[in-house]
Design a protein around this motif. Structure first.
Motif, PDB file in Angstrom:
ATOM      1  N   PHE A 100       0.824  -1.206   0.000  1.00  0.00           N
ATOM      2  CA  PHE A 100       0.000   0.000   0.000  1.00  0.00           C
ATOM      3  C   PHE A 100       0.861   1.261   0.000  1.00  0.00           C
ATOM      4  N   ALA A 101       2.191   1.093   0.121  1.00  0.00           N
ATOM      5  CA  ALA A 101       3.071   2.253   0.235  1.00  0.00           C
ATOM      6  C   ALA A 101       4.114   2.369  -0.867  1.00  0.00           C
ATOM      7  N   ASP A 102       4.278   1.343  -1.694  1.00  0.00           N
ATOM      8  CA  ASP A 102       5.308   1.363  -2.733  1.00  0.00           C
ATOM      9  C   ASP A 102       4.759   0.831  -4.048  1.00  0.00           C
ATOM     10  N   GLY A 103       5.404   1.231  -5.150  1.00  0.00           N
ATOM     11  CA  GLY A 103       5.011   0.724  -6.449  1.00  0.00           C
ATOM     12  C   GLY A 103       3.816   1.459  -7.021  1.00  0.00           C
ATOM     13  N   ALA A 104       3.329   0.955  -8.158  1.00  0.00           N
ATOM     14  CA  ALA A 104       2.220   1.612  -8.856  1.00  0.00           C
ATOM     15  C   ALA A 104       0.970   0.745  -8.926  1.00  0.00           C
ATOM     16  N   ASP A 105       0.989  -0.422  -8.272  1.00  0.00           N
ATOM     17  CA  ASP A 105      -0.145  -1.346  -8.340  1.00  0.00           C
ATOM     18  C   ASP A 105      -1.032  -1.229  -7.111  1.00  0.00           C
ATOM     19  N   SER A 106      -2.334  -1.304  -7.328  1.00  0.00           N
ATOM     20  CA  SER A 106      -3.292  -1.274  -6.227  1.00  0.00           C
ATOM     21  C   SER A 106      -3.143  -2.518  -5.359  1.00  0.00           C
ATOM     22  N   PRO A 107      -3.294  -2.384  -4.035  1.00  0.00           N
ATOM     23  CA  PRO A 107      -3.297  -3.580  -3.196  1.00  0.00           C
ATOM     24  C   PRO A 107      -4.421  -4.537  -3.562  1.00  0.00           C
ATOM     25  N   GLY A 108      -5.510  -3.996  -4.108  1.00  0.00           N
ATOM     26  CA  GLY A 108      -6.614  -4.836  -4.552  1.00  0.00           C
ATOM     27  C   GLY A 108      -7.219  -5.677  -3.450  1.00  0.00           C
ATOM     28  N   ILE A 109      -7.424  -5.063  -2.280  1.00  0.00           N
ATOM     29  CA  ILE A 109      -7.904  -5.835  -1.140  1.00  0.00           C
ATOM     30  C   ILE A 109      -9.428  -5.735  -1.000  1.00  0.00           C
ATOM     31  N   GLY A 110      -9.963  -6.433   0.028  1.00  0.00           N
ATOM     32  CA  GLY A 110     -11.405  -6.552   0.158  1.00  0.00           C
ATOM     33  C   GLY A 110     -11.962  -5.955   1.433  1.00  0.00           C
ATOM     34  N   LEU A 111     -13.246  -5.653   1.376  1.00  0.00           N
ATOM     35  CA  LEU A 111     -14.003  -5.163   2.524  1.00  0.00           C
ATOM     36  C   LEU A 111     -15.307  -5.941   2.578  1.00  0.00           C
ATOM     37  N   PHE A 112     -15.584  -6.530   3.726  1.00  0.00           N
ATOM     38  CA  PHE A 112     -16.773  -7.370   3.903  1.00  0.00           C
ATOM     39  C   PHE A 112     -17.553  -6.866   5.101  1.00  0.00           C
ATOM     40  N   LEU A 113     -18.852  -6.651   4.920  1.00  0.00           N
ATOM     41  CA  LEU A 113     -19.698  -6.204   6.023  1.00  0.00           C
ATOM     42  C   LEU A 113     -20.988  -7.009   6.079  1.00  0.00           C
ATOM     43  N   ILE A 114     -21.453  -7.244   7.285  1.00  0.00           N
ATOM     44  CA  ILE A 114     -22.782  -7.795   7.524  1.00  0.00           C
ATOM     45  C   ILE A 114     -23.571  -6.749   8.300  1.00  0.00           C
ATOM     46  N   ALA A 115     -24.755  -6.420   7.826  1.00  0.00           N
ATOM     47  CA  ALA A 115     -25.630  -5.473   8.518  1.00  0.00           C
ATOM     48  C   ALA A 115     -26.898  -6.195   8.949  1.00  0.00           C
ATOM     49  N   LEU A 116     -27.257  -6.067  10.212  1.00  0.00           N
ATOM     50  CA  LEU A 116     -28.435  -6.717  10.782  1.00  0.00           C
ATOM     51  C   LEU A 116     -29.406  -5.661  11.290  1.00  0.00           C
ATOM     52  N   SER A 117     -30.704  -5.909  11.128  1.00  0.00           N
ATOM     53  CA  SER A 117     -31.710  -4.927  11.516  1.00  0.00           C
ATOM     54  C   SER A 117     -32.392  -5.318  12.823  1.00  0.00           C
ATOM     55  N   PRO A 118     -32.044  -4.679  13.949  1.00  0.00           N
ATOM     56  CA  PRO A 118     -32.769  -4.945  15.185  1.00  0.00           C
ATOM     57  C   PRO A 118     -34.251  -4.613  15.080  1.00  0.00           C
ATOM     58  N   ALA A 119     -34.599  -3.639  14.240  1.00  0.00           N
ATOM     59  CA  ALA A 119     -36.011  -3.269  14.104  1.00  0.00           C
ATOM     60  C   ALA A 119     -36.858  -4.458  13.690  1.00  0.00           C
ATOM     61  N   LEU A 120     -36.291  -5.380  12.906  1.00  0.00           N
ATOM     62  CA  LEU A 120     -37.005  -6.591  12.496  1.00  0.00           C
ATOM     63  C   LEU A 120     -36.722  -7.769  13.405  1.00  0.00           C
ATOM     64  N   LEU A 121     -35.482  -7.874  13.890  1.00  0.00           N
ATOM     65  CA  LEU A 121     -35.063  -9.077  14.606  1.00  0.00           C
ATOM     66  C   LEU A 121     -35.182  -8.967  16.122  1.00  0.00           C
ATOM     67  N   ALA A 122     -34.958  -7.776  16.661  1.00  0.00           N
ATOM     68  CA  ALA A 122     -34.996  -7.586  18.118  1.00  0.00           C
ATOM     69  C   ALA A 122     -35.217  -6.111  18.401  1.00  0.00           C
ATOM     70  N   PRO A 123     -36.465  -5.632  18.283  1.00  0.00           N
ATOM     71  CA  PRO A 123     -36.736  -4.195  18.369  1.00  0.00           C
ATOM     72  C   PRO A 123     -36.288  -3.538  19.671  1.00  0.00           C
ATOM     73  N   ASP A 124     -36.189  -4.301  20.741  1.00  0.00           N
ATOM     74  CA  ASP A 124     -35.801  -3.706  22.013  1.00  0.00           C
ATOM     75  C   ASP A 124     -34.295  -3.687  22.232  1.00  0.00           C
ATOM     76  N   LEU A 125     -33.508  -4.089  21.216  1.00  0.00           N
ATOM     77  CA  LEU A 125     -32.067  -4.165  21.416  1.00  0.00           C
ATOM     78  C   LEU A 125     -31.437  -2.839  21.827  1.00  0.00           C
ATOM     79  N   PRO A 126     -31.713  -1.704  21.145  1.00  0.00           N
ATOM     80  CA  PRO A 126     -31.058  -0.458  21.564  1.00  0.00           C
ATOM     81  C   PRO A 126     -31.325  -0.103  23.025  1.00  0.00           C
ATOM     82  N   ALA A 127     -32.558  -0.312  23.494  1.00  0.00           N
ATOM     83  CA  ALA A 127     -32.877  -0.024  24.893  1.00  0.00           C
ATOM     84  C   ALA A 127     -32.161  -0.993  25.821  1.00  0.00           C
ATOM     85  N   ARG A 128     -32.131  -2.260  25.458  1.00  0.00           N
ATOM     86  CA  ARG A 128     -31.415  -3.238  26.272  1.00  0.00           C
ATOM     87  C   ARG A 128     -29.919  -2.952  26.289  1.00  0.00           C
ATOM     88  N   MET A 129     -29.394  -2.502  25.143  1.00  0.00           N
ATOM     89  CA  MET A 129     -27.985  -2.136  25.072  1.00  0.00           C
ATOM     90  C   MET A 129     -27.669  -0.985  26.023  1.00  0.00           C
TER      91      MET A 129
END
Length: 329
Positions: free
Chosen positions: A260-289
């Motif tokens: 990521f610091a030398d040369g002219a080529d992109s590192p070409g790396i990855g980013l992976f995310l999982i997003a979960l909705s408490p509003a559907l799965l556990a609506p009281d989660l923010p209050a419990r948190m």
């Protein structure tokens, strides 16, 4: 902006403008410069300065050297209704995330879960930034990213994984989100590099030299490899992150990623995310948190991510001057 001896103080707005202009001067398009400036300021305000303005010169150098395609426009497709796949086209990870952000929120809200998979980008910067932004919309988020090989595992003592960080965030009623952001290495690479620049020693157990011997010399550590936290357990987590962030996204394995610091080529790396909705799965989660966070804090437990967001950004004058030198920003 206020200048006092060896430090420079910025409002968040002025800091954003400074980062934006520096990125433009280095060769970024307006979209990339805007996304990068926002992420840089967010890292500083969250207290993650090592991946804020201190990391910005890596981006500026990479725009100028071609490791980042400054005008890249991410390409988005949907392999399933709950999955978003992004080709960053050699650009920055933050812009691909920005482009898919609304769709990720919408699909998590529809299905209870959505997955974001990005490949072909520069390194992700502050990983907590991605998870925190999702949590601020009410989602629970888990983020993982790989990078060029810097971390050793096993008896070979050669770098095989990136620092392979993972971040987690969850919404808390009437409070900032809980945000956990940590590398699979004992410390982040930027901390070792900073120590080398200052001529400071690093603690025993952070790294090995090029011969695989434990070292407290930061310069030797840069030529060697970082160590995983918890030994084999940390290395296993790094491998897990690698499989999700590189394998599942189709990105370069850390062993194959250009620097990521030398040369002219992109590192070409990855980013992976999982997003979960408490509003559907556990609506009281923010209050419990909120109740759980209060109980833990009363027991002396630090709740990560809930420190106040800074209203002022303070930068070393030497860093400000170095950023200006990249393009007279």
């Amino acid at each position: 902006m206020t200048q006092i001896s060896s430090i420079v103080r910025y409002t968040p707005e002025d800091a954003w403008e400074f980062a934006f202009r520096a990125a433009i001067a280095a060769g970024a398009g307006e979209a990339a410069a805007s996304a990068l400036a926002s992420a840089t300021v967010a890292a500083e305000r969250a207290g993650r300065s090592s991946v804020g303005f201190a990391h910005l010169p890596d981006y500026l150098d990479s725009f100028a050297a071609g490791r980042i395609v400054g005008t890249a426009e991410p390409e988005i497709d949907f392999p399933t209704p709950a999955a978003i796949r992004v080709d960053a086209k050699g650009g920055i990870a933050q812009l691909g995330f920005d482009r898919a952000f609304d769709a990720l929120i919408e699909r998590a809200g529809l299905y209870g879960l959505a997955v974001f998979m990005q490949h072909n980008s520069y390194t992700a910067g502050e990983l907590g930034y991605y998870a925190r932004r999702l949590a601020e919309t009410g989602l629970v988020a888990l983020a993982m990213s790989n990078g060029p090989a810097l971390l050793t595992a096993g008896i070979g003592r050669k770098p095989v994984y990136g620092t392979n960080p993972m971040a987690f965030a969850a919404p808390v009623s009437n409070a900032p989100p809980l945000v956990i952001d940590q590398a699979s290495s004992v410390t982040a690479f930027v901390n070792v590099r900073r120590a080398a620049e200052l001529g400071e020693a690093i603690p025993t157990g952070w790294a090995v030299d090029a011969e695989g011997r434990p070292t407290t010399d930061a310069g030797d550590a840069i030529k060697g490899a970082l160590l995983a936290f918890g030994g084999a357990r940390g290395a296993n987590i790094a491998l897990m992150v690698e499989i999700l962030a590189a394998g599942l996204t189709g990105s370069n394995w850390s062993l194959d990623a250009p620097s990521f610091a030398d040369g002219a080529d992109s590192p070409g790396i990855g980013l992976f995310l999982i997003a979960l909705s408490p509003a559907l799965l556990a609506p009281d989660l923010p209050a419990r948190m909120a109740l759980q966070a209060e109980r833990l804090a009363a027991s002396g437990v630090h709740i990560p991510g809930q420190t106040p967001i800074a209203d002022e950004i303070t930068l070393p004058r030497a860093l400000v001057d170095a950023i200006r030198e990249h393009g007279r920003a």
